[in-house]
Design an enzyme around this catalytic site. Sequence first.
Site, PDB file in Angstrom:
ATOM      1  N   VAL A   1       3.553  -7.424   1.864  1.00 25.33           N
ATOM      2  CA  VAL A   1       4.856  -7.158   2.441  1.00 25.33           C
ATOM      3  C   VAL A   1       4.907  -6.387   3.793  1.00 25.33           C
ATOM      4  O   VAL A   1       5.776  -6.789   4.656  1.00 25.33           O
ATOM      5  CB  VAL A   1       5.647  -6.276   1.110  1.00 25.33           C
TER       6      VAL A   1
ATOM      7  N   GLY B   1      -3.198 -16.162  -7.533  1.00 25.75           N
ATOM      8  CA  GLY B   1      -2.524 -14.959  -7.012  1.00 25.75           C
ATOM      9  C   GLY B   1      -1.243 -14.551  -7.694  1.00 25.75           C
ATOM     10  O   GLY B   1      -0.696 -13.823  -7.249  1.00 25.75           O
TER      11      GLY B   1
ATOM     12  N   LYS C   1       9.843  -0.515  -6.863  1.00 24.53           N
ATOM     13  CA  LYS C   1      11.011  -0.233  -8.210  1.00 24.53           C
ATOM     14  C   LYS C   1      10.483   0.642  -9.154  1.00 24.53           C
ATOM     15  O   LYS C   1      11.311   1.117  -9.909  1.00 24.53           O
ATOM     16  CB  LYS C   1      11.041  -1.687  -8.889  1.00 24.53           C
TER      17      LYS C   1
ATOM     18  N   LYS D   1      12.965  -2.951 -12.875  1.00 24.40           N
ATOM     19  CA  LYS D   1      14.130  -3.294 -12.220  1.00 24.40           C
ATOM     20  C   LYS D   1      15.455  -3.497 -13.242  1.00 24.40           C
ATOM     21  O   LYS D   1      16.351  -3.160 -12.495  1.00 24.40           O
ATOM     22  CB  LYS D   1      13.563  -5.119 -11.924  1.00 24.40           C
TER      23      LYS D   1
ATOM     24  N   LEU E   1       0.472  -1.396   4.356  1.00 25.65           N
ATOM     25  CA  LEU E   1       0.299  -2.805   5.440  1.00 25.65           C
ATOM     26  C   LEU E   1      -0.482  -4.005   4.731  1.00 25.65           C
ATOM     27  O   LEU E   1      -1.039  -4.716   5.140  1.00 25.65           O
ATOM     28  CB  LEU E   1      -0.586  -2.597   6.722  1.00 25.65           C
TER      29      LEU E   1
ATOM     30  N   ILE F   1      16.296 -11.928  -3.182  1.00 30.18           N
ATOM     31  CA  ILE F   1      17.632 -12.310  -3.723  1.00 30.18           C
ATOM     32  C   ILE F   1      18.511 -11.021  -3.685  1.00 30.18           C
ATOM     33  O   ILE F   1      18.180 -10.087  -4.053  1.00 30.18           O
ATOM     34  CB  ILE F   1      17.348 -12.767  -5.270  1.00 30.18           C
TER      35      ILE F   1
END
Length: 435
Positions: free
Chosen positions: A15, A189, A107, A207, A12, A138
């Site tokens: 995201v 950040g 990832k 990735k 939580l 994306i």
Amino acid sequence: MSEPLRIALAGLGTVGGGVIRLIEANAKLIERRAGRPIVITTVSARNRGKDRGFDVSGYAWEDDMVILGERPDVDVVVELVGGADGPALALARTTFEAGKALVTANKAMIAHHGIELATKAEAAKVALKFEAAVAGGIPVIKGLKEGAAANEIARVYGILNGTCNYILSTMEDTGRDFADVLAEAQAKGYAESDPSFDIDGIDAAHKLAILSSIAFGTAVDFKPVAATGIRRVAAADIAQADALGYYIRLIGMAQTEYDSDGNRRLFQRVHPHLVHRDHPLAHVDGATNAVVAEGNFVGRLLFQGAGAGDGPTASAVVADLIDIARGDIGAPFSIPMAELDQAAPADVGHRRGKAYIRFNVADRPGVLAEITAAMRDAGVSIESLIQKGNSDDAQVMVAMVTHEGPESAIAEALRLLEGSASLAEPPLVMHILGD
């Protein structure tokens, strides 16, 4: 009304909160596009009492997130905990063993354990989806798996880490050095308190391993990905690149090659590159991500947008949920597991291209001759050379751009210079991105 798709949400944080807000705000639109409602039934996180700025009191709470997939009121588990191993991996395994689908933004877990998890998902005939694991909002995974599905992909490459891109483009705009801009990125950040995974290229390498598998139909394998980060890129390198008509970007690149026996091999590398001002990646700045895929019929495709953040990443997560609600299971890596190739790593020595090499050397006679002699003996042809003194510490920066040649020749030149008392530190090599 169709039965809802019932979701358990593990994690939580930024995201996870974005997923909750998105599903609540766009519930009717999502239902129309998915063909059924998507509802969150259960949530889990480390700290139940934490004030997160959004309300989770309407959802069931599970202290042990690993058993979320076993709950009878859950159809799909969304994993947003992170980490290659530990609770995230245990949760993924439990979810598939219970015959439930999994959506993840993790990832590292997919790069390290993707084959195991995809095999479990395939055996259970459920979905494993991870659009949010690469380039945030994306839709590059969907673009490769669906939009470019009919194409043989020759190469996939791009800017895969927003933290590094923010640092490099800020250095470019301000002339400030790496450490100063990193501190600013942490304050804003954009960078973690321990930024190693980002600035050392590991995040981008995770990735890239995923993109390689989807683009080339190979088994995802993180171990062979060569990763070099941006710690050693200095303001002077940014200035020299600019004078030569280039910007510096951390590029992840993968392509398949064939050895002399006709065996397919896989090249995967994350490395800072000089990118010519005319290239589409040169003008990708800030925390933006961009991926280029080159198909044999579609040509060059450019995917660009926000690579992180609650909104973009949550958007990718919920898009995967909509696909599952529609009944789309699909092969996690585009083709069935039994048909994925086991491509051996490519030998980089024969790769040809131009490179930028920067030396910090003692300010004394004969040093330049020593460097150029090593280049000559290794067969490296120098296109341009810049020497710049620094009176503060009696060092000189020598920067050169090579003519196109094999990477093995540059490696040999640097081997010849190893241990030289003239070098204040190991040379910095940055390849120049070709067309």
